[in-house]
Write a protein that holds these residues in place. Structure first.
Motif, PDB file in Angstrom:
ATOM      1  N   LEU A  48       0.810  -1.208   0.000  1.00 41.48           N
ATOM      2  CA  LEU A  48       0.000   0.000   0.000  1.00 41.48           C
ATOM      3  C   LEU A  48       0.849   1.265   0.000  1.00 41.48           C
ATOM      4  O   LEU A  48       0.453   2.280  -0.565  1.00 41.48           O
ATOM      5  N   ARG A  49       2.036   1.231   0.643  1.00 42.76           N
ATOM      6  CA  ARG A  49       2.905   2.408   0.673  1.00 42.76           C
ATOM      7  C   ARG A  49       3.744   2.515  -0.586  1.00 42.76           C
ATOM      8  O   ARG A  49       4.392   3.530  -0.817  1.00 42.76           O
ATOM      9  N   GLY A  50       3.763   1.477  -1.405  1.00 43.31           N
ATOM     10  CA  GLY A  50       4.567   1.515  -2.620  1.00 43.31           C
ATOM     11  C   GLY A  50       6.061   1.474  -2.347  1.00 43.31           C
ATOM     12  O   GLY A  50       6.857   2.032  -3.100  1.00 43.31           O
ATOM     13  N   VAL A  51       6.472   0.849  -1.245  1.00 40.17           N
ATOM     14  CA  VAL A  51       7.890   0.784  -0.888  1.00 40.17           C
ATOM     15  C   VAL A  51       8.645  -0.060  -1.908  1.00 40.17           C
ATOM     16  O   VAL A  51       8.217  -1.168  -2.238  1.00 40.17           O
ATOM     17  N   GLN A  52       9.756   0.471  -2.403  1.00 39.02           N
ATOM     18  CA  GLN A  52      10.600  -0.274  -3.332  1.00 39.02           C
ATOM     19  C   GLN A  52      11.713  -0.951  -2.558  1.00 39.02           C
ATOM     20  O   GLN A  52      12.531  -0.286  -1.924  1.00 39.02           O
ATOM     21  N   VAL A  53      11.708  -2.273  -2.583  1.00 38.71           N
ATOM     22  CA  VAL A  53      12.655  -3.044  -1.794  1.00 38.71           C
ATOM     23  C   VAL A  53      13.646  -3.748  -2.711  1.00 38.71           C
ATOM     24  O   VAL A  53      13.281  -4.280  -3.755  1.00 38.71           O
ATOM     25  N   VAL A  54      14.917  -3.717  -2.322  1.00 41.32           N
ATOM     26  CA  VAL A  54      15.977  -4.362  -3.081  1.00 41.32           C
ATOM     27  C   VAL A  54      16.434  -5.595  -2.329  1.00 41.32           C
ATOM     28  O   VAL A  54      16.775  -5.515  -1.147  1.00 41.32           O
ATOM     29  N   GLN A  55      16.434  -6.731  -3.000  1.00 39.59           N
ATOM     30  CA  GLN A  55      16.910  -7.976  -2.407  1.00 39.59           C
ATOM     31  C   GLN A  55      18.292  -8.260  -2.978  1.00 39.59           C
ATOM     32  O   GLN A  55      18.437  -8.789  -4.077  1.00 39.59           O
ATOM     33  N   LEU A  56      19.334  -7.884  -2.237  1.00 35.77           N
ATOM     34  CA  LEU A  56      20.701  -7.960  -2.740  1.00 35.77           C
ATOM     35  C   LEU A  56      21.164  -9.388  -2.975  1.00 35.77           C
ATOM     36  O   LEU A  56      22.036  -9.632  -3.804  1.00 35.77           O
ATOM     37  N   SER A  58      19.480 -11.854  -4.246  1.00 34.34           N
ATOM     38  CA  SER A  58      18.907 -12.514  -5.425  1.00 34.34           C
ATOM     39  C   SER A  58      18.588 -11.495  -6.521  1.00 34.34           C
ATOM     40  O   SER A  58      17.559 -11.578  -7.169  1.00 34.34           O
ATOM     41  N   MET A  59      19.484 -10.553  -6.731  1.00 37.59           N
ATOM     42  CA  MET A  59      19.254  -9.490  -7.704  1.00 37.59           C
ATOM     43  C   MET A  59      19.540  -9.980  -9.116  1.00 37.59           C
ATOM     44  O   MET A  59      20.577 -10.593  -9.381  1.00 37.59           O
ATOM     45  N   SER A  60      18.620  -9.701 -10.029  1.00 39.18           N
ATOM     46  CA  SER A  60      18.835 -10.070 -11.421  1.00 39.18           C
ATOM     47  C   SER A  60      19.784  -9.074 -12.064  1.00 39.18           C
ATOM     48  O   SER A  60      20.035  -7.996 -11.528  1.00 39.18           O
ATOM     49  N   GLU A  61      20.299  -9.431 -13.236  1.00 39.93           N
ATOM     50  CA  GLU A  61      21.197  -8.531 -13.955  1.00 39.93           C
ATOM     51  C   GLU A  61      20.484  -7.235 -14.333  1.00 39.93           C
ATOM     52  O   GLU A  61      21.068  -6.150 -14.244  1.00 39.93           O
ATOM     53  N   ARG A  62      19.237  -7.333 -14.727  1.00 38.64           N
ATOM     54  CA  ARG A  62      18.459  -6.146 -15.085  1.00 38.64           C
ATOM     55  C   ARG A  62      18.296  -5.223 -13.878  1.00 38.64           C
ATOM     56  O   ARG A  62      18.436  -3.997 -13.997  1.00 38.64           O
ATOM     57  N   GLN A  63      18.018  -5.801 -12.718  1.00 37.18           N
ATOM     58  CA  GLN A  63      17.870  -5.009 -11.499  1.00 37.18           C
ATOM     59  C   GLN A  63      19.198  -4.366 -11.102  1.00 37.18           C
ATOM     60  O   GLN A  63      19.229  -3.228 -10.630  1.00 37.18           O
ATOM     61  N   GLU A  64      20.284  -5.095 -11.304  1.00 36.89           N
ATOM     62  CA  GLU A  64      21.605  -4.556 -10.987  1.00 36.89           C
ATOM     63  C   GLU A  64      21.917  -3.334 -11.847  1.00 36.89           C
ATOM     64  O   GLU A  64      22.410  -2.313 -11.364  1.00 36.89           O
ATOM     65  N   VAL A  65      21.625  -3.437 -13.139  1.00 34.75           N
ATOM     66  CA  VAL A  65      21.876  -2.319 -14.056  1.00 34.75           C
ATOM     67  C   VAL A  65      21.024  -1.116 -13.674  1.00 34.75           C
ATOM     68  O   VAL A  65      21.498   0.026 -13.671  1.00 34.75           O
ATOM     69  N   MET A 162      28.376  -5.379  -4.659  1.00 31.95           N
ATOM     70  CA  MET A 162      27.104  -5.948  -4.239  1.00 31.95           C
ATOM     71  C   MET A 162      27.285  -6.782  -2.966  1.00 31.95           C
ATOM     72  O   MET A 162      26.477  -6.697  -2.033  1.00 31.95           O
ATOM     73  N   LYS A 163      28.337  -7.569  -2.922  1.00 34.86           N
ATOM     74  CA  LYS A 163      28.618  -8.381  -1.731  1.00 34.86           C
ATOM     75  C   LYS A 163      28.927  -7.488  -0.533  1.00 34.86           C
ATOM     76  O   LYS A 163      28.479  -7.759   0.587  1.00 34.86           O
ATOM     77  N   ALA A 177      13.754  -8.661   6.497  1.00 40.12           N
ATOM     78  CA  ALA A 177      13.398  -9.927   5.860  1.00 40.12           C
ATOM     79  C   ALA A 177      12.993  -9.719   4.411  1.00 40.12           C
ATOM     80  O   ALA A 177      13.157 -10.594   3.574  1.00 40.12           O
ATOM     81  N   THR A 178      12.433  -8.531   4.113  1.00 43.75           N
ATOM     82  CA  THR A 178      12.003  -8.260   2.739  1.00 43.75           C
ATOM     83  C   THR A 178      13.152  -7.793   1.862  1.00 43.75           C
ATOM     84  O   THR A 178      13.068  -7.849   0.642  1.00 43.75           O
ATOM     85  N   GLY A 179      14.220  -7.302   2.475  1.00 48.92           N
ATOM     86  CA  GLY A 179      15.355  -6.784   1.714  1.00 48.92           C
ATOM     87  C   GLY A 179      15.774  -5.434   2.242  1.00 48.92           C
ATOM     88  O   GLY A 179      15.655  -5.136   3.429  1.00 48.92           O
ATOM     89  N   LEU A 180      16.221  -4.576   1.335  1.00 49.16           N
ATOM     90  CA  LEU A 180      16.755  -3.272   1.698  1.00 49.16           C
ATOM     91  C   LEU A 180      16.019  -2.203   0.916  1.00 49.16           C
ATOM     92  O   LEU A 180      15.822  -2.335  -0.291  1.00 49.16           O
TER      93      LEU A 180
END
Length: 285
Positions: A48-56, A58-65, A162-163, A177-180
């Motif tokens: 509902l808040r539209g929070v954008q969470v990054v899961q370091l 399991s990040m895909s190449e597209r997400q990394e770029v 990334m590491k 737990a959801t990521g960063l």
């Protein structure tokens, strides 16, 4: 017609998409609550808040770029980018040549020059590499500059930042737990790339990867050693490039060993005059 019944029916007919969403969230909550109670996550407030969470982890190449692009916006907003078209075109050609022979050749690499006379270079995520004008002026030839760019590409190949971001996020307690949170991830990555040294292990790994890229691209392997040795012997001041890249003496020894194992006879990129012509706007400024 009963207007009340009509309005209720109309409301639910317009909100039918809610049923599968609610059903999915209830199912997910039950699964998390039953089998993984310590990792249960309340997803509804996040959605509902539209929070954008990054899961370091399991990040895909597209997400990394994409994250690299957002980090780049932060970086170019805080530094002065050198805009000379001749120098930038030259750096792009040089960087793409090395990237094509790297461990991750399919990334959309971007090479930028920072207008700063300190001797420094760094890389972030998704193919973004930066080098200072002071570095370009200090390199004696193209092969020496290529050795530094190849090293930074090596960090991208090893996903070292990334590491480091993942480790720092966990250590500082900002990862959940959801990521960063995406904004936190961007700030963390920029700070680590600009200010904190890589680990000894990452530096050796980037050197090894960089040497392979340098060799595959046809450059003289000796340039990686000569440039590092030049900076190490500079008694006037410690270049930023070395202050953020520890164990330089040991790295030189390891590079010499690596070259002896797989030597090449190439002397490409050692022409000082040709190199100075390519960066002439910097030399005469």
């Amino acid at each position: 017609m009963n207007l009340k019944c009509f309005s209720v029916n109309y409301f639910f007919s317009r909100r039918r998409w809610l049923y599968p969403l609610i059903s999915a969230m209830v199912t997910l909550s039950l699964c998390l609550g039953t089998y993984l109670p310590s990792q249960a996550v309340d997803w509804l407030p996040l959605i509902l808040r539209g929070v954008q969470v990054v899961q370091l982890s399991s990040m895909s190449e597209r997400q990394e770029v994409e994250l690299g692009k957002q980090m780049n916006q932060e970086i170019v907003g805080g530094v002065k980018i050198y805009r000379n078209s001749q120098v930038n075109s030259y750096i792009q050609q040089l960087g793409q040549r090395l990237a094509a022979n790297s461990d991750r050749p399919n990334l959309p690499y971007t090479f930028q020059v920072v207008d700063d006379d300190t001797v420094n270079a760094f890389a972030t995520l998704g193919g973004f590499v930066y080098m200072h004008t002071g570095l370009l002026k200090t390199a004696a030839n193209e092969a020496e500059l290529a050795s530094v760019i190849a090293h930074e590409i090596g960090h991208i190949g090893g996903k070292h930042l990334m590491k480091q971001m993942r480790q720092q996020a966990v250590a500082s307690g900002i990862a959940t737990a959801t990521g960063l949170d995406r904004n936190q991830a961007i700030s963390l990555g920029v700070n680590l790339a600009l200010n904190l040294p890589r680990s000894r292990k990452d530096e050796f790994d980037a050197d090894s990867r960089g040497l392979r890229s340098l060799s595959r691209s046809g450059y003289a392997q000796s340039a990686m050693v000569s440039f590092m040795q030049k900076l190490l012997n500079n008694k006037r001041s410690t270049p930023t490039f070395l202050s953020t890249h520890p164990a330089t003496g040991d790295r030189i020894t390891a590079l010499k060993k690596g070259i002896s194992i797989q030597p090449t006879t190439s002397t490409a990129g050692l022409d000082t005059n040709a190199y100075k012509n390519n960066i002439r706007p910097l030399v005469v400024s």
